[in-house]
Design an enzyme around this catalytic site. Structure first.
Site, PDB file in Angstrom:
ATOM      1  N   ASP A 194       9.337   2.609   1.442  1.00 26.39           N
ATOM      2  CA  ASP A 194       8.187   3.369   1.933  1.00 26.39           C
ATOM      3  C   ASP A 194       8.070   3.121   3.434  1.00 26.39           C
ATOM      4  O   ASP A 194       7.677   2.040   3.867  1.00 26.39           O
ATOM      5  CB  ASP A 194       6.909   2.940   1.197  1.00 26.39           C
ATOM      6  CG  ASP A 194       5.699   3.771   1.633  1.00 26.39           C
ATOM      7  OD1 ASP A 194       5.825   4.569   2.586  1.00 26.39           O
ATOM      8  OD2 ASP A 194       4.621   3.602   1.019  1.00 26.39           O
ATOM      9  N   PHE A 253       0.860  -1.186   0.000  1.00 27.06           N
ATOM     10  CA  PHE A 253       0.000   0.000   0.000  1.00 27.06           C
ATOM     11  C   PHE A 253       0.892   1.230   0.000  1.00 27.06           C
ATOM     12  O   PHE A 253       1.757   1.376   0.858  1.00 27.06           O
ATOM     13  CB  PHE A 253      -0.928   0.035   1.216  1.00 27.06           C
ATOM     14  CG  PHE A 253      -1.839   1.234   1.198  1.00 27.06           C
ATOM     15  CD1 PHE A 253      -3.020   1.217   0.468  1.00 27.06           C
ATOM     16  CD2 PHE A 253      -1.497   2.393   1.875  1.00 27.06           C
ATOM     17  CE1 PHE A 253      -3.848   2.333   0.422  1.00 27.06           C
ATOM     18  CE2 PHE A 253      -2.315   3.520   1.829  1.00 27.06           C
ATOM     19  CZ  PHE A 253      -3.496   3.487   1.104  1.00 27.06           C
ATOM     20  N   LYS A 307       2.866   9.795   8.344  1.00 26.25           N
ATOM     21  CA  LYS A 307       2.141   9.369   9.555  1.00 26.25           C
ATOM     22  C   LYS A 307       2.714   9.935  10.867  1.00 26.25           C
ATOM     23  O   LYS A 307       2.318  11.021  11.260  1.00 26.25           O
ATOM     24  CB  LYS A 307       1.997   7.848   9.572  1.00 26.25           C
ATOM     25  CG  LYS A 307       1.010   7.387   8.474  1.00 26.25           C
ATOM     26  CD  LYS A 307       0.479   5.986   8.655  1.00 26.25           C
ATOM     27  CE  LYS A 307      -0.731   5.739   7.782  1.00 26.25           C
ATOM     28  NZ  LYS A 307      -0.426   5.235   6.441  1.00 26.25           N
TER      29      LYS A 307
HETATM   30  C1  LIG Z   1      -0.834   5.373   4.953  1.00 26.29           C
HETATM   31  C2  LIG Z   1       0.224   5.000   3.983  1.00 26.29           C
HETATM   32  C3  LIG Z   1       0.473   5.760   2.819  1.00 26.29           C
HETATM   33  C4  LIG Z   1      -0.398   6.930   2.425  1.00 26.29           C
HETATM   34  O1  LIG Z   1      -0.306   7.969   3.340  1.00 26.29           O
HETATM   35  P1  LIG Z   1      -1.440   9.137   3.292  1.00 26.29           P
HETATM   36  O2  LIG Z   1      -0.941  10.130   4.299  1.00 26.29           O
HETATM   37  O3  LIG Z   1      -2.730   8.496   3.675  1.00 26.29           O
HETATM   38  O4  LIG Z   1      -1.449   9.668   1.917  1.00 26.29           O
HETATM   39  C5  LIG Z   1       1.528   5.406   2.022  1.00 26.29           C
HETATM   40  N1  LIG Z   1       2.309   4.351   2.309  1.00 26.29           N
HETATM   41  C6  LIG Z   1       2.105   3.585   3.407  1.00 26.29           C
HETATM   42  C7  LIG Z   1       3.014   2.435   3.691  1.00 26.29           C
HETATM   43  C8  LIG Z   1       1.044   3.868   4.269  1.00 26.29           C
HETATM   44  O5  LIG Z   1       0.807   3.102   5.335  1.00 26.29           O
END
Ligand SMILES: *Cc1c(COP(=O)(O)O)cnc(C)c1O
Length: 391
Positions: free
Chosen positions: A220, A135, A249
């Site tokens: 990521d 994701f 986050k």
């Molecule tokens: C939540 C998340 C995103 C997206 O972040 P947003 O602030 O919601 O755009 C991207 N990569 C990972 C691994 C995530 O958990």
């Protein structure tokens, strides 16, 4: 469903399955709804509120920054942005930082930086390899490398040239490499996809593959970063270093802020003035949130704390795997863990809500535990007691 929830449902685009409670305030690792009911928080608003709620030091810093100035745009320098970038450089070990407003934008930026790198080098490399069940966000670029087809399908055609490998299967990655491969993107610990932790062999293998083939490695760290796995960023535990990384986050404790980082080697032939930008990114309020969060993280040694309490959480979850037929496995590490269950996830999370416990699902059959990093062992005990009643 009370009147407030109904009004909200009438006013918002229906994109969220919301739990039927209305939250009003937070204190430490607890949240309170409008009826005064108390909830133990093992969700941290999607792994964001790592300092918990009502951290006076953070709140005071944010309030005084608001009184000072909170928007300038990137037309000018401001007094907080350079400091926050230095702080992120120190904890990531990367060389250059770009501030965004979210995780999806941070991922988006890494993809653009990788494309620009190939463009400037004239390699013709424009394709990406991503992982199944990954994701990376909801914008068209980030969605294009997200390995869960139900998220992607309604919005196709997306960015072309993305292929998906099996997570933790190096041969499946190698099989997808071509002379067009620009970058390989992965989460060192998959969050939404079901709390899947990369093996050391896989992370090291991808690093070597990238070095051998002239491909960039992107980690990521939006969810697994910022101390949650026991090291400041998850990749740091593997003895490797990516070329690019995204974070968001927890880095601003809930103030909307993300960032991507790159090595000097990438920066030297990547994004230049005019290539990329954002109106809000790097604004003084967000940057104060980042610097203050990092200051508290370092002083309170929150990554080490996450490791210690995470070990305790793992022990307790392992007992559940032994004791309950419906709990089939424990996954993850530090304060980013999950249990695989045979009961419907939403039934368990909704029943937990009634018990005053906030937990969320991940993947098809995983209950995820991503509490504020300031939890103590006694909170783990309290969570396990509530969870047992639910199971
Ligand atoms: C939540 C998340 C995103 C997206 O972040 P947003 O602030 O919601 O755009 C991207 N990569 C990972 C691994 C995530 O958990």
């Amino acid at each position: 469903m009370n009147q407030y929830m109904e009004e909200t449902n009438q006013a918002l685009v229906h994109t969220y399955n919301q739990f039927p409670i209305v939250l009003e305030k937070g204190e430490g690792v607890y949240l309170f709804d409008t009826d005064g009911k108390k909830y133990l928080d093992f969700a941290a608003g999607y792994a964001v509120s790592s300092l918990g709620y009502g951290n006076q030091e953070l709140n005071d810093a944010l309030k005084s920054q608001i009184d000072q100035i909170f928007h300038t745009s990137n037309l000018y320098y401001n007094t907080t942005c350079g400091k926050a970038a230095e702080d992120l450089k120190r904890i990531t070990g990367m060389d250059r930082i770009f501030f965004t407003n979210s995780g999806g934008e941070a991922v988006e930026g890494t993809l653009k930086a990788a494309r620009k790198y190939a463009y400037k080098k004239g390699t013709g490399r424009c394709e990406f390899i991503a992982m199944k069940e990954s994701f990376h966000g909801r914008s068209m670029g980030a969605l294009s490398v997200t390995g869960h087809s139900p998220y992607r399908e309604p919005f196709e055609p997306l960015v072309p040239g993305v292929s998906f490998a099996e997570y933790n299967d190096l041969d499946s990655v190698k099989a997808l490499v071509t002379d067009k491969t620009c970058a390989i993107i992965l989460e060192p610990l998959q969050g939404e996809g079901g709390i899947n932790l990369a093996t050391e062999e896989f992370m090291k293998g991808i690093r070597k593959l990238c070095d051998d083939e002239g491909i960039l490695m992107i980690c990521d760290e939006v969810q697994c970063g910022m101390g949650r796995t026991g090291s400041m960023f998850a990749w740091q535990a593997y003895g490797i270093k990516p070329d690019l990384m995204s974070m968001a986050k927890a880095i601003g404790s809930g103030i909307p802020v993300g960032a991507f980082a790159m090595t000097d080697q990438v920066a030297e032939s990547s994004l230049e003035p005019g290539d990329h930008g954002t109106t809000y990114g790097g604004n003084p309020l967000a940057c104060m949130a980042v610097s203050k969060t990092i200051e508290i993280f370092e002083r309170e040694k929150l990554a080490e704390h996450a490791k210690e309490v995470g070990t305790y959480l793992a022990e307790k979850l392992d007992v559940l795997v032994d004791e309950y037929d419906c709990v089939t496995a424990r996954k993850g590490t530090g304060l980013m863990q999950g249990i695989q269950i045979t009961k419907p996830v939403s039934k368990v999370t909704n029943a937990a809500l009634k018990e005053g416990l906030l937990i969320i699902g991940a993947g098809e059959d995983i209950i995820r535990f991503v509490p504020p990093l300031v939890i103590e062992k006694e909170h783990v005990d309290e969570m396990i007691e509530k969870l047992k009643k639910v199971l």
